[in-house]
Structures are given as C-alpha cells and as structure tokens.
Write a protein that holds these residues in place. Structure first.
Motif: not given
Length: 367
Positions: A261-268, A287-302
């Motif tokens: 599995v990988i963690n796919l962080k959008i901004s990274k 390969i499954p993914m955790t889809i996320e980012d480094t951190w953020g609020g409402d817009i990152t979550t969207a």
C-alpha cells in the motif's frame, strides 16, 4: 480563459485535541495553512489549500509555500488555467523542485476546470467510482493506554481504520501496538506508522514482536533502502509514505515489490495532476492507496474527497477528513464525516466557497 490575479491567505488551524505528536519527538498544536485563489478574465475563480505538517516531516514548510507562490505567480499571469499540462510545465521551468508550493496552483486550476465545464472535479478525475469514502483516524503518539482510549472513542464515531503514531522507543511502540490491537474489532484495520522514526534494528525488533498481530507496518525507517530491508524481514502488510514522493519512486517501488500500500499525499507530489497519474499507476499495478495530504482544513479535505471518490473502492485503502481534526472552518461546502465516511460534493469544481471573514486579509497578491 486567462489568469489575471493570484492571491494567498495565511490561516491558523488549531487542533481539537490540542497537540499532535509523531516520531522523533515532533509535535504541533496549530497548523499554518495557505489558501490560494486564482482569478480569471472570465469572472471565475479557483481555490486550493496547502498545509505542511510542520517543518520536520517532509522537505516542505509553511513559509516555503508562500515564498514559492511569490516566485511562481508572475510566470502564470496570462496563462490558460484550464491547460493543466502547460500550467505545470510553466511552474517547473520557473522553479525547480518544491512540489508542495506548486500543488495549490495545480489544484486551484482543477477547481476552475470543473467550474468552467459545470462538473465536479471527481468527474474530471475519472468519474465516481464510489459514493462514500472510508476514512482513517490518526492517533497521536502518547502512552499505550491513552492511545487505546482514543481509539475506543473514535470507534464510537464510526471509524474502522486507525493509523497509530509510533516511531518512538521500540519497547513503548510494541506496547502501543499490542494495547490498541487488543481493543479493536477483528474487522478493524490498524496501521503502525513510524514516520521514518526507527533505525533498522529497532524496526526489526518491533516487526518481530508484533508478527502474530493483524497490523500493517508503515514507513519504518528514514530511507527507501532501509525500509525495504524491513519489508524483507516481515510477512506483515507493508505501507510506504514519505519515500514515495513522485512517479519515479512509485515505479521503482512497484518494480521491486517494496510495498503493499502507499500513502498518496496530494501536495507532496505537486497537486492533483501528478496525484492522478500516480493513482492510475497504482490501480493498474494492483497497489491500494490511502489518499490524503500532509494536513489542512476544509479545502484540502475537499480535494482529497474528489480524488478518493474517483478511485475504485478496492484500491482506496482509506482517506482523511482533516477538517474534523481542527477547530476552524475556512470554507462552506466541504465534505463532512458521517459514520466514518465522507463523500465529495456534486457541485462544479471542488464544491467549496472560502469564508473570507475567517481568512482576513491576503498576504500575497500578484496581478
């Protein structure tokens, strides 16, 4: 359509829990996030957000986002924001590296593309592959009993996937993993995320000591090579995150069977354009993914929700609802957690509207 103006706001995002702790003694109480607006001559505006996890997690930091935007913005005025390939080419010519600083520009252009075509971003990323996206909850590094108690509380909120922050003392981490696995249902998923915090011998001790448990091991050591060494010593499912920072490292990892599995962080990786490429490579390679980012609020979550919703459920290991961790709402229309899941808006673009009363005055404006 042409870009006429690029603006940015700085916003503090305090945590509901007060503090977030991870490996190496790192912790943070208030996240420093940057919200970006791209204005166009059509009257449409696109929005995005970038929030590094402090300055000691990845080669990124909050001030670097805004410094990078200051460097990039003059090269983008007059460009067509709907031509994502050309936008990314211009950014790469103007600034070598620093993908996290380019990410909000790229994401804001996807928001504009959705608005211009009257489609939600998930439709542009491949279409809806699932309605509701299963979420994981990150459990800040504390004592084994405190972490177990937090998992019990979040289980009651509907979460079934948990990312345990380890990467500290190996003896303590072994206790943390045992204590938390013990209170979970057999169907719940537990990931022990060391965030590069163990040396090779410490990681070897931990994976040996928990080999009889149902637990995933995530990013045990600092480098790809060290982590793959641990991969070879355990039969436990294996996740890579920090060292998978682009399509080249992903292709290498797939070729060398370095992870499950990988963690796919959008901004990274530089935004939705490159995240989509990596997502599609993962799907085609199983390969499954955790889809996320480094951190953020409402817009990152969207943004996370749109990429996750357009990913087949089988390959979407989990996703993150960062806006549920904080105390500040910076946009309306963002996904909200319901029984441990969220979904992306069906409105055009990302489906969010920034709250400019909360954001205050812009810290950067280039036209």
């Amino acid at each position: 359509m042409k870009i006429t103006e690029i603006n940015a706001w700085q916003v503090d995002l305090p945590l509901k829990e007060g503090r977030y702790n991870w490996s190496g003694g790192n912790s943070i109480e208030v996240f420093d996030s940057t919200v970006v607006e791209i204005k166009t001559d059509s009257g449409l505006s696109g929005y995005a957000e970038c929030c590094p996890l402090g300055s000691a997690y990845l080669p990124s930091f909050a001030l670097g986002v805004r410094a990078g935007l200051q460097e990039l913005a003059p090269y983008l005025i007059g460009a067509d924001p709907l031509n994502l390939g050309e936008i990314n080419r211009k950014m790469d010519l103007a600034l070598r590296g620093h993908p996290y600083a380019k990410a909000p520009i790229d994401i804001a252009c996807w928001d504009l593309l959705g608005k211009a075509t009257g489609q939600p971003v998930y439709n542009l990323l491949g279409g809806a592959m699932q309605e509701d996206v299963a979420l994981y909850r990150a459990i800040s590094q504390e004592s084994p009993d405190e972490m177990a108690a937090k998992i019990a509380g979040y289980s009651a909120e509907g979460y079934t996937k948990f990312q345990l922050k380890v990467g500290g003392d190996a003896n303590d981490d072994i206790e943390r993993i045992h204590a938390t696995r013990e209170i979970l249902k057999p169907s719940d998923l537990l990931v022990a995320d060391a965030n590069t915090g163990w040396t090779r011998h410490e990681a070897a001790r931990v994976v040996g000591a928990v080999s009889d448990l149902d637990v995933y091991i995530e990013q045990p050591c600092m480098t790809y090579e060290e982590s793959v060494s641990i991969r070879r010593r355990t039969t436990l499912p294996f996740v890579l995150d920090e060292v998978i920072d682009g399509s080249a490292s992903l292709v290498r990892g797939i070729a060398e069977d370095a992870m499950d599995v990988i963690n796919l962080k959008i901004s990274k990786v530089g935004g939705l354009t490159r995240a989509k490429l990596m997502r599609d490579l993962c799907v085609s390679s199983g390969i499954p993914m955790t889809i996320e980012d480094t951190w953020g609020g409402d817009i990152t979550t969207a943004a996370i929700a749109h990429l996750a919703r357009s990913t087949p459920e089988r390959f979407c290991f989990s996703a993150t609802d960062f806006n549920s961790y904080g105390t500040v709402t910076i946009a309306s229309g963002a996904p909200q957690r319901v029984n441990g899941k969220m979904t992306a808006s069906d409105e055009s673009g990302l489906g969010i509207v920034p709250d400019f009363d909360v954001l205050g005055d812009a810290v950067l404006s280039v036209s």
